[in-house]
Each structure stands twice: as C-alpha cells, then as structure tokens.
Design a protein around this motif. Structure first.
Motif, PDB file in Angstrom:
ATOM      1  N   UNK A   1       0.849  -1.189   0.000  1.00 35.11           N
ATOM      2  CA  UNK A   1       0.000   0.000   0.000  1.00 35.11           C
ATOM      3  C   UNK A   1       0.886   1.241   0.000  1.00 35.11           C
ATOM      4  N   UNK A   2       0.578   2.194  -0.863  1.00 30.34           N
ATOM      5  CA  UNK A   2       1.311   3.459  -0.922  1.00 30.34           C
ATOM      6  C   UNK A   2       0.327   4.609  -1.020  1.00 30.34           C
ATOM      7  N   UNK A   3       0.482   5.606  -0.160  1.00 29.42           N
ATOM      8  CA  UNK A   3      -0.246   6.862  -0.277  1.00 29.42           C
ATOM      9  C   UNK A   3       0.774   7.967  -0.462  1.00 29.42           C
ATOM     10  N   UNK A   4       0.592   8.786  -1.482  1.00 23.74           N
ATOM     11  CA  UNK A   4       1.458   9.944  -1.717  1.00 23.74           C
ATOM     12  C   UNK A   4       0.627  11.201  -1.514  1.00 23.74           C
ATOM     13  N   UNK A   5       1.123  12.101  -0.678  1.00 23.05           N
ATOM     14  CA  UNK A   5       0.445  13.368  -0.410  1.00 23.05           C
ATOM     15  C   UNK A   5       1.397  14.520  -0.707  1.00 23.05           C
ATOM     16  N   UNK A   6       0.910  15.502  -1.455  1.00 24.97           N
ATOM     17  CA  UNK A   6       1.716  16.686  -1.801  1.00 24.97           C
ATOM     18  C   UNK A   6       1.174  17.890  -1.031  1.00 24.97           C
ATOM     19  N   UNK A   7       2.057  18.588  -0.352  1.00 22.83           N
ATOM     20  CA  UNK A   7       1.675  19.797   0.363  1.00 22.83           C
ATOM     21  C   UNK A   7       1.752  20.973  -0.593  1.00 22.83           C
ATOM     22  N   UNK A   8       0.605  21.500  -0.922  1.00 23.97           N
ATOM     23  CA  UNK A   8       0.518  22.511  -1.956  1.00 23.97           C
ATOM     24  C   UNK A   8       0.953  23.880  -1.455  1.00 23.97           C
ATOM     25  N   UNK A   9       1.497  24.687  -2.365  1.00 25.93           N
ATOM     26  CA  UNK A   9       1.830  26.073  -2.052  1.00 25.93           C
ATOM     27  C   UNK A   9       0.534  26.869  -1.940  1.00 25.93           C
ATOM     28  N   UNK A  10       0.555  27.840  -1.041  1.00 25.27           N
ATOM     29  CA  UNK A  10      -0.624  28.690  -0.859  1.00 25.27           C
ATOM     30  C   UNK A  10      -0.882  29.519  -2.109  1.00 25.27           C
TER      31      UNK A  10
END
Length: 247
Positions: free
Chosen positions: A238-247
């Motif tokens: 299982x893999x979850x990738x999360x990207x923290x977006x720029x404001x």
C-alpha cells in the motif's frame, strides 16, 4: 494537501482483496494505512477484514471529529476506530493528519509508517515498533494484542512543496528511503497526480518483491537478526502519496 493511493495485493492475480487497507480524507487532510497480520490465516481467519474495518472506522471517526470544524487528533481517531472494530484478527496502523500550523500529527502502531521528502531527499522517517524481527506491534481484540495508547505519537514540521509517502511494510521492506524518494520525486517533477506517483512507487516495490536476488531493507534486517533472507519480500503493498501545496 492533495493525496492519491495505490494498492497491490500479493495474490491479486487470484482476485484476493489482500490484508492491507487504507483511507484518504482530503477534506480533513488525513490519511491512514493498516496491514492485517497474515498469521491469522493459520486459524482460517482473513486478517484483511480486521484491517478494512479498522480503516473504515478510522475514516468515520475522522469525519465525526471534523464537526464543528475541529482539527483532527489521530490518537482519538485510532482509539475510536479500535473500539468499534470487532472483527477477529489484528493489524498495524498509521494515521497522519496535517494541521493548519503546518505540523503533521501522526500515530503509528507497528511497522507501517511514513516519510517526508523535501527537495528530493527524505528528511524524516517514522520509527517502527517491533517485538522482534518481522513481529510488529499490532492492534487486536484480546489480552495478547496492543492498544492504541501503546502507539507512537509524532509531530513533524512540514513546508509547502514537501511530499509525504505513507505505506505498509510491503513498501518499506522492499525499497530503501532513497529508492522511494527518487521514484516519488521523479513523478512529482513530471507533474503527475499523487495517485499516479503512488502507482509508480508501488509498482517499483512490487517489481523488487518478485526479484529472487534483490538486496532489500528486509534483507539487511534479517541479517541483523541472525537470519539471511535473500530476495524481495512478497507482500501486500500500500502506498499513499500526499503533496503539500503552495498557498
């Protein structure tokens, strides 16, 4: 925080759902993974049922906490989910949430976990909990299993542009931190959606798991434990990738 996932069951060619489970709640910036402990098969029990109930109950607990717009406490989520999961079996678990102050709050039981990638390199990897080699801490019903309060609680400062990769041991036993970072960053730089990046990371882990001559993190751990396991480790991935977006 934009997230996507990929799941490869080790017996997917047989139509099995496998023993891993996960959830993504983008609205509340919360994700979770769980890995049902396969040893239950010897008792005729599908441990994947426990993991799936645990993650479904974790999602419900997350949505309950979200009203009226509270920030999520992953320990409370896990505690509530555990109390409502009555299936036979046991499972590792990791729940991660992003707060408004750019702090990741996480709770982890066992050998699932996550890492934070910044500017192409891993800057944080969550610690794991093992009783002994290949014997992780696990949640389950009964006196012989752990409870949520035994899980590790973590807070990690993050920045816009960081990438979070969460997964079960099928990922981390087969790929090194550098391999995970390299694959994830390449996908992000190509502009792929996190779900597509998660697929690429999971596929690379799967390819290694099928390589009978691969030298993996699991190989190194087995050597340190006085054993010698050569080749990839066949497991649910299982893999979850999360990207923290720029404001």
């Amino acid at each position: 925080m934009m997230s996507g996932s990929s799941y490869i069951a080790k017996d997917s060619d047989l139509g099995s759902q496998g023993e891993d489970s996960h959830f993504i709640c983008e609205e509340m910036h919360t994700i979770g993974v769980a890995d049902g402990v396969g040893g239950w098969q010897m008792r005729g029990i599908d441990a994947g049922i426990y993991a799936r109930q645990l993650m479904n109950n974790s999602l419900l607990a997350t949505l309950t906490q979200a009203h009226p717009h509270n920030q999520i406490d992953p320990m409370k989520v896990l505690d509530e989910a555990f109390a409502k999961t009555q299936a036979a079996g046991s499972s590792t678990a990791c729940i991660i949430t992003l707060h408004e102050d750019n702090m990741l709050h996480a709770v982890n039981m066992g050998d699932s976990g996550f890492m934070v990638i910044r500017q192409g390199a891993a800057i944080y990897r969550s610690p794991i909990q093992l009783h002994s080699f290949n014997f992780p801490y696990q949640l389950g019903n009964g006196a012989n299993y752990g409870k949520p309060l035994q899980a590790q609680v973590m807070k990690v400062a993050v920045e816009a542009g960081d990438v979070i990769v969460a997964g079960t041991d099928g990922l981390f036993d087969n790929l090194t931190e550098n391999q995970i970072s390299e694959t994830a960053v390449t996908g992000i730089e190509r502009g792929l959606h996190p779900e597509d990046v998660a697929w690429q990371v999971a596929q690379r882990a799967y390819d290694v798991s099928m390589d009978k001559k691969a030298m993996t993190p699991f190989t190194q751990d087995s050597k340190m434990a006085g054993k010698w396991y050569i080749g990839g480790k066949r497991d649910d991935i299982t893999v979850i990738v999360s990207c923290l977006l720029h404001a």
